[in-house]
Scaffold this motif. Structure first.
Motif, PDB file in Angstrom:
ATOM      1  N   ALA A 194      24.040  53.476  -5.251  1.00 13.52           N
ATOM      2  CA  ALA A 194      25.193  54.316  -5.596  1.00 13.52           C
ATOM      3  C   ALA A 194      26.487  53.781  -4.995  1.00 13.52           C
ATOM      4  CB  ALA A 194      24.957  55.746  -5.108  1.00 13.52           C
ATOM      5  N   ILE A 195      26.406  52.813  -4.078  1.00 11.83           N
ATOM      6  CA  ILE A 195      27.612  52.264  -3.462  1.00 11.83           C
ATOM      7  C   ILE A 195      28.274  51.279  -4.426  1.00 11.83           C
ATOM      8  CG2 ILE A 195      26.810  52.580  -1.093  1.00 11.83           C
ATOM      9  CD1 ILE A 195      25.926  49.683  -1.051  1.00 11.83           C
ATOM     10  N   PRO A 196      29.567  50.978  -4.235  1.00 16.59           N
ATOM     11  CA  PRO A 196      30.254  50.046  -5.132  1.00 16.59           C
ATOM     12  C   PRO A 196      29.613  48.659  -5.129  1.00 16.59           C
ATOM     13  CG  PRO A 196      31.844  51.277  -3.824  1.00 16.59           C
ATOM     14  CD  PRO A 196      30.496  51.584  -3.250  1.00 16.59           C
ATOM     15  N   VAL A 197      29.558  48.066  -6.311  1.00 13.36           N
ATOM     16  CA  VAL A 197      29.013  46.720  -6.484  1.00 13.36           C
ATOM     17  C   VAL A 197      30.060  45.864  -7.190  1.00 13.36           C
ATOM     18  CG1 VAL A 197      27.238  45.301  -7.605  1.00 13.36           C
ATOM     19  CG2 VAL A 197      26.618  47.510  -6.573  1.00 13.36           C
ATOM     20  N   PHE A 198      30.363  44.704  -6.608  1.00 15.92           N
ATOM     21  CA  PHE A 198      31.250  43.725  -7.232  1.00 15.92           C
ATOM     22  C   PHE A 198      30.401  42.619  -7.848  1.00 15.92           C
ATOM     23  CE2 PHE A 198      34.018  45.781  -4.230  1.00 15.92           C
ATOM     24  CZ  PHE A 198      35.297  45.723  -4.794  1.00 15.92           C
ATOM     25  N   ALA A 199      30.642  42.313  -9.110  1.00 13.24           N
ATOM     26  CA  ALA A 199      29.980  41.197  -9.782  1.00 13.24           C
ATOM     27  C   ALA A 199      30.791  39.930  -9.554  1.00 13.24           C
ATOM     28  CB  ALA A 199      29.843  41.479 -11.275  1.00 13.24           C
ATOM     29  N   ASN A 200      30.086  38.831  -9.290  1.00 18.70           N
ATOM     30  CA  ASN A 200      30.736  37.564  -8.962  1.00 18.70           C
ATOM     31  C   ASN A 200      30.028  36.436  -9.712  1.00 18.70           C
ATOM     32  OD1 ASN A 200      30.638  35.333  -6.184  1.00 18.70           O
ATOM     33  ND2 ASN A 200      32.399  35.646  -7.489  1.00 18.70           N
ATOM     34  N   GLY A 201      30.827  35.501 -10.217  1.00 20.12           N
ATOM     35  CA  GLY A 201      30.249  34.329 -10.870  1.00 20.12           C
ATOM     36  C   GLY A 201      30.771  34.092 -12.271  1.00 20.12           C
ATOM     37  N   ASP A 202      31.475  32.978 -12.466  1.00 21.03           N
ATOM     38  CA  ASP A 202      31.928  32.511 -13.790  1.00 21.03           C
ATOM     39  C   ASP A 202      32.915  33.443 -14.473  1.00 21.03           C
ATOM     40  OD1 ASP A 202      30.190  30.468 -13.281  1.00 21.03           O
ATOM     41  OD2 ASP A 202      28.727  31.005 -14.812  1.00 21.03           O
ATOM     42  N   ILE A 203      33.668  34.210 -13.719  1.00 18.39           N
ATOM     43  CA  ILE A 203      34.674  35.100 -14.315  1.00 18.39           C
ATOM     44  C   ILE A 203      35.981  34.320 -14.368  1.00 18.39           C
ATOM     45  CG2 ILE A 203      35.869  37.311 -14.119  1.00 18.39           C
ATOM     46  CD1 ILE A 203      33.413  38.184 -12.343  1.00 18.39           C
ATOM     47  N   ASP A 204      36.276  33.752 -15.537  1.00 10.63           N
ATOM     48  CA  ASP A 204      37.387  32.813 -15.641  1.00 10.63           C
ATOM     49  C   ASP A 204      38.453  33.209 -16.660  1.00 10.63           C
ATOM     50  OD1 ASP A 204      35.955  32.422 -17.945  1.00 10.63           O
ATOM     51  OD2 ASP A 204      35.489  30.308 -17.579  1.00 10.63           O
ATOM     52  N   SER A 205      38.384  34.421 -17.196  1.00 13.55           N
ATOM     53  CA  SER A 205      39.377  34.877 -18.170  1.00 13.55           C
ATOM     54  C   SER A 205      39.319  36.395 -18.263  1.00 13.55           C
ATOM     55  CB  SER A 205      39.087  34.274 -19.550  1.00 13.55           C
ATOM     56  OG  SER A 205      37.926  34.860 -20.105  1.00 13.55           O
TER      57      SER A 205
END
Length: 332
Positions: A194-205
């Motif tokens: 339930a805690i905040p989750v940040f997605a990371n990886g290949d976010i380029d646009s």
């Protein structure tokens, strides 16, 4: 979006990157739209903090709240001491590194190597969370390799212990930075806590940012390598996610002005000699993919003082701006 008591201006985070996310770059990315920015990874061995490099990594002068310090190590008590010392020095969020894939880190049973030992992970998380009054967050990968993807179990453990947010890079340690990031594990992590989750990886646009949010269900996005030489990616993503507006690419003259201000900040922060050396990679990133970038790279490697480096970088981008203007005039 909240992290502990801190309300963030948006859900976009600059990923901590050793040798990149120094104070000048963090300040720049915050101005360009990053909602939060963590400092470079700091070893938990406080005996090594007396170097100039460590002192610079601990410098958060003029930085907007919340000030985030990331620490790395494999010894619970050393991690506790590092966390407490940083809080005393003004850190407002402590981020624990269990995502770094570098050999020199993993060989010391730190970074993403910790994901192979969930007992030790629990010991570190419990010890650090209990030792400080500020929020503690965790950055990790999906697992050690394809046969050991345990991000979900570690995420649940972290939440139960009191970790207040997670950032998950969509690769195992074995993947390093190769291949495409896989987002299904990040989705599974998000669905398990339930805690905040940040997605990371290949976010380029901006479009990729929206895709990743839809695919993962994550609360926020963490952007690393795609911000190198493109710190304005944060404002582009924020505009698209908030208003559905795709901002135009910055003009050559705006890129030049952003870069020159960045270089001056680097020279001031590191001193002229070290600042010139550090600035080279950033200029290389700003010039990447542009016409005759190889010529600029060669010239910059010859620059040994701040003035000549600034003059050469300015001249290169001025020439690009002139060429761009000529093309527009010809087209008209």
């Amino acid at each position: 979006m909240f992290l502990g008591p801190y309300q963030l201006p948006n859900n976009l985070a600059l990923a901590p990157m050793a040798g990149v996310t120094d104070l000048p770059f963090r300040l720049l990315c915050r101005r360009m739209g990053a909602g939060i920015a963590a400092g470079e990874m700091l070893t938990c061995d406080v005996r090594l903090w007396h170097t100039e490099k460590s002192r610079r990594r601990m410098d958060h002068s003029g930085e907007a709240e919340p000030r985030v310090v990331q620490i790395a190590g494999g010894d619970p008590q050393m991690m506790v001491e590092a966390a407490q010392r940083n809080v005393e020095a003004g850190a407002q969020i402590i981020d624990l590194n269990m995502g770094c894939p570098a050999k020199k880190v993993c060989n010391k049973a730190a970074g993403s190597a910790l994901m192979r030992d969930e007992v030790l992970v629990r010991q570190i998380l419990e010890a650090v969370v209990k030792s400080v009054t500020v929020p503690v967050t965790l950055k990790m990968r999906t697992g050690w390799d394809a046969t050991q993807k345990n991000a979900v179990s570690i995420a649940r453990m972290a939440q139960d212990i009191g970790i207040q947010a997670l950032a998950v890079h969509g690769r195992t340690r074995a993947c390093m930075y190769q291949g495409n990031a896989e987002y299904e594990t990040i989705r599974a992590v998000k669905e398990s806590v339930a805690i905040p989750v940040f997605a990371n990886g290949d976010i380029d646009s901006p479009h990729k940012a929206k895709f990743v949010l839809e695919q993962t269900g994550a609360d926020g996005l963490m952007i690393g390598r795609s911000a190198q030489g493109r710190p304005w990616i944060f404002r582009e993503i924020e505009s698209y996610l908030r208003d559905g507006i795709v901002l135009p690419e910055p003009s050559i003259t705006e890129v030049r002005d952003i870069m020159l201000a960045h270089l001056r900040d680097l020279h001031a922060f590191y001193g002229e000699d070290a600042g010139v050396r550090v600035a080279r990679k950033h200029i290389d990133w700003y010039a990447k993919g542009r016409a005759t970038a190889h010529a600029l790279r060669h010239a910059l490697m010859q620059a040994t003082d701040a003035r000549s480096q600034l003059d050469q970088a300015r001249a290169y981008f001025d020439a690009l701006a002139d060429a761009e203007g000529k093309l527009l005039n010809d087209a008209a």
